[in-house]
Design an enzyme around this catalytic site. Sequence first.
Site, PDB file in Angstrom:
ATOM      1  N   CYS A   2      74.601  17.820 142.608  1.00 21.83           N
ATOM      2  CA  CYS A   2      74.981  17.544 143.995  1.00 21.83           C
ATOM      3  C   CYS A   2      76.457  17.173 144.092  1.00 21.83           C
ATOM      4  CB  CYS A   2      74.164  16.379 144.518  1.00 21.83           C
ATOM      5  SG  CYS A   2      72.402  16.642 144.398  1.00 21.83           S
ATOM      6  N   ARG A  28      79.913  23.063 141.045  1.00 22.79           N
ATOM      7  CA  ARG A  28      79.006  22.119 140.393  1.00 22.79           C
ATOM      8  C   ARG A  28      77.572  22.652 140.367  1.00 22.79           C
ATOM      9  NH1 ARG A  28      80.960  16.459 140.663  1.00 22.79           N
ATOM     10  NH2 ARG A  28      78.803  15.817 140.812  1.00 22.79           N
ATOM     11  N   TRP A  73      71.515  19.898 144.724  1.00 27.51           N
ATOM     12  CA  TRP A  73      70.893  20.572 143.572  1.00 27.51           C
ATOM     13  C   TRP A  73      69.544  19.886 143.422  1.00 27.51           C
ATOM     14  CZ3 TRP A  73      69.496  19.317 138.407  1.00 27.51           C
ATOM     15  CH2 TRP A  73      69.414  20.394 137.525  1.00 27.51           C
ATOM     16  N   ASN A  99      74.023  11.428 145.842  1.00 24.74           N
ATOM     17  CA  ASN A  99      73.921  12.058 144.514  1.00 24.74           C
ATOM     18  C   ASN A  99      73.199  11.078 143.612  1.00 24.74           C
ATOM     19  OD1 ASN A  99      75.547  14.048 145.501  1.00 24.74           O
ATOM     20  ND2 ASN A  99      77.301  13.615 144.173  1.00 24.74           N
ATOM     21  N   GLY A 100      72.347  11.585 142.731  1.00 25.10           N
ATOM     22  CA  GLY A 100      71.652  10.693 141.796  1.00 25.10           C
ATOM     23  C   GLY A 100      70.161  10.673 142.091  1.00 25.10           C
ATOM     24  N   GLU A 469      77.367  28.416 119.992  1.00 30.01           N
ATOM     25  CA  GLU A 469      78.104  28.484 121.248  1.00 30.01           C
ATOM     26  C   GLU A 469      78.111  29.921 121.796  1.00 30.01           C
ATOM     27  OE1 GLU A 469      78.957  26.496 123.336  1.00 30.01           O
ATOM     28  OE2 GLU A 469      80.509  27.468 124.528  1.00 30.01           O
ATOM     29  N   LYS A 473      76.576  30.759 125.483  1.00 30.05           N
ATOM     30  CA  LYS A 473      77.366  31.419 126.528  1.00 30.05           C
ATOM     31  C   LYS A 473      76.650  32.670 126.991  1.00 30.05           C
ATOM     32  CE  LYS A 473      79.411  29.064 127.148  1.00 30.05           C
ATOM     33  NZ  LYS A 473      79.911  27.716 127.202  1.00 30.05           N
ATOM     34  N   GLU A 476      73.442  31.784 129.032  1.00 36.63           N
ATOM     35  CA  GLU A 476      73.762  31.029 130.246  1.00 36.63           C
ATOM     36  C   GLU A 476      74.237  31.937 131.385  1.00 36.63           C
ATOM     37  OE1 GLU A 476      77.117  28.465 129.385  1.00 36.63           O
ATOM     38  OE2 GLU A 476      76.614  27.178 131.071  1.00 36.63           O
ATOM     39  N   HIS A 492      64.622  32.989 107.311  1.00 33.56           N
ATOM     40  CA  HIS A 492      63.513  32.027 107.243  1.00 33.56           C
ATOM     41  C   HIS A 492      62.664  32.048 108.513  1.00 33.56           C
ATOM     42  CE1 HIS A 492      64.841  30.456 103.428  1.00 33.56           C
ATOM     43  NE2 HIS A 492      66.076  30.349 103.918  1.00 33.56           N
ATOM     44  N   LYS A 591      77.548  22.273 136.863  1.00 34.78           N
ATOM     45  CA  LYS A 591      78.728  22.007 136.037  1.00 34.78           C
ATOM     46  C   LYS A 591      78.636  20.657 135.343  1.00 34.78           C
ATOM     47  CE  LYS A 591      82.689  22.866 134.206  1.00 34.78           C
ATOM     48  NZ  LYS A 591      82.646  23.808 133.066  1.00 34.78           N
TER      49      LYS A 591
HETATM   50  O1  M6R Z   1      80.574  17.828 130.887  1.00 33.24           O
HETATM   51  P1  M6R Z   1      79.928  17.911 129.530  1.00 33.24           P
HETATM   52  O2  M6R Z   1      80.821  18.490 128.514  1.00 33.24           O
HETATM   53  O3  M6R Z   1      79.327  16.616 129.104  1.00 33.24           O
HETATM   54  O4  M6R Z   1      78.707  18.916 129.739  1.00 33.24           O
HETATM   55  C1  M6R Z   1      77.746  19.094 128.745  1.00 33.24           C
HETATM   56  C2  M6R Z   1      76.949  20.355 128.981  1.00 33.24           C
HETATM   57  O5  M6R Z   1      76.206  20.243 130.165  1.00 33.24           O
HETATM   58  C3  M6R Z   1      77.864  21.573 129.092  1.00 33.24           C
HETATM   59  O6  M6R Z   1      78.668  21.692 127.957  1.00 33.24           O
HETATM   60  C4  M6R Z   1      77.047  22.871 129.260  1.00 33.24           C
HETATM   61  O7  M6R Z   1      76.281  23.106 128.124  1.00 33.24           O
HETATM   62  C5  M6R Z   1      78.020  23.999 129.519  1.00 33.24           C
HETATM   63  N1  M6R Z   1      78.131  24.214 130.922  1.00 33.24           N
HETATM   64  C6  M6R Z   1      77.661  25.262 128.858  1.00 33.24           C
HETATM   65  O8  M6R Z   1      78.621  26.238 129.108  1.00 33.24           O
END
Ligand code: M6R
Length: 596
Positions: A2, A28, A73, A99-100, A469, A473, A476, A492, A591
Amino acid sequence: MCGIIGHAGRADRTLDVLLAGLEGLEYRGYDSAGVALANGDLDVCKREGEIEMLQRAVDPGLGGPVGIGHTRWSTHGPPSDANAHPHTDCSGDVAVVHNGIIENYDELKAKLREAGHEFDSDTDTEVVPHLIEDALAGGASPEEAFRSAVARLEGSYALAAVFAGSEALLATRSGSPLVLGVGDDAAYLASDVPAFLEYTDRVVYLEDGEFARLESGTWSVTDASGARLDKSVSRVEWDAEETAKSGYDHYMLKEIHEQPRALRKCLRGRVDELTGTVNVEALEGLEADAVQFVACGTSYHAALYGAQTLRAAGVRAQAFLASEYATSPPPISDGTLVVGITQSGETADTLAALRRAKGRGVETLALTNVVGSTAARECDRTLFIRAGPEIGVAATKTFSSQVVAANLLSASLAERGDAREVVEALRDLPGQVQEILDSSRAEEVADRFVDSDGYFFIGRGYHHPVALEGALKMKEITYRHAEGFPAGELKHGPLALVTDRTPVFAVVTGDGEEATKTVGNVKEVEARDAPVVAVTDGASEVERYADEVLSIPETHPRVAPVLANVQLQLVAYYVAAELGRSIDKPRNLAKSVTVE
Ligand code: M6R
């Protein structure tokens, strides 16, 4: 997650500021949006879906000296017009955005219902305007009513409220960020600076338990008892240009291309190329017998890398997923440093882990991108990665900068090591990233494998986090199945999934033992007819077994992961682009993830 925007200033500007602010918060992640403007009355408009739906629905003639806006959100109840914020009381005279999570909302809702209040949504937030309504009915002023409602809440919140017939916007926070923007003739409120960066770069960060009042373009902050606080105004270094797309199709692509600059900024003034020494002011005098990293997602991959780097420098180090650390922390000894890696500085899981560590009496360090973020303010020390604003949900430039910053930390704590060689390699890194950006074949590779059943990523040692990673990516932003493994693990179990329709991206640099063994693993997948994409500096014989090669320049083994990762970022980007995905705002993701 949010987002909140608020404005107190010229009545005819409020709606524009709110709508532009909501656009600034889009990155976000959200599923509905709404605004409320207070004048003699209260005008509320909210819609499920994109901000465009709200823009179409809202009366462009709406005005008012104060207003609040929100991107939601979903947590309590599905996306819908009714569940979108702002929420109002029975009379429609109080509007609230939040938010929260309000943990005791069920109990509060039951009591309010008994007292005759009616609810329109499934949200936890809606109890707040009704609590305020009760207090107003008892003769309280808007500010007294707001405070008394807040006093009954349990959980985490950033809250803002406006009232029919009042020119005040009231706000408070507990565990969820809020920042004020100080303009010449207007005051702003937001969960995140980009929402108002177009108008001002002067900001005031609210702390938990503080209350803000915005009225007629002015602002004031008080504590829980109502005593006025002398808050300092700081300037954010980011400018509106940095948060624009600047001709790129997506923020993600722009941010991938910003990496050379981001890396230079991360290193500036912190390394002496002549002597090969590292001197980071924020780390001066830092000592640690052991280091525990806590982080999530991409930042966790940087943490895995950081832990390896520290171990190579003779420091005991481990990386933990913050969500696990927060509930099942490992043993810890005095003298352990707990490092939270978090781009946003607001990730609830990481903050919970850091608070848990603090509660155990050890020193904490935030490695973050955002000045004024909760992690930066709560930790004993902060090492800023200086990547500049990252708007795309997929973390790209912040990962590279985190990796470089981990090297700075490692050099500062090192018992032994090769700091000089690493510093030399770091000096060349921005230029080498630029070389990759200028010559990458990632788009062709993406085009060749866009219709695959799934994608595997393998790497050993420092390249293991890169494999993880690369897969994160890919899944995601493409919504395709992808997994990353330490190269030796494939046989394995996961090898059962490998077919001629599952390309395997193998990261192999140098010609040492790790490279030789990974080449052996590449042969295993090749024997199962899987297409192989080698991400390599050409030092080993991996190219012989590869269907495609993504080249990276030769460098120090500790720096090569950054280069390899840039190639994988580009592949994921181009696969997603070809599939027409919502690259900057992938479905279901946010985000900064401000709930545990
Ligand atoms: O803001 P942060 O680095 O703490 O966020 C952690 C994860 O939510 C963030 O790295 C997420 O995995 C990425 N958006 C992936 O691309």
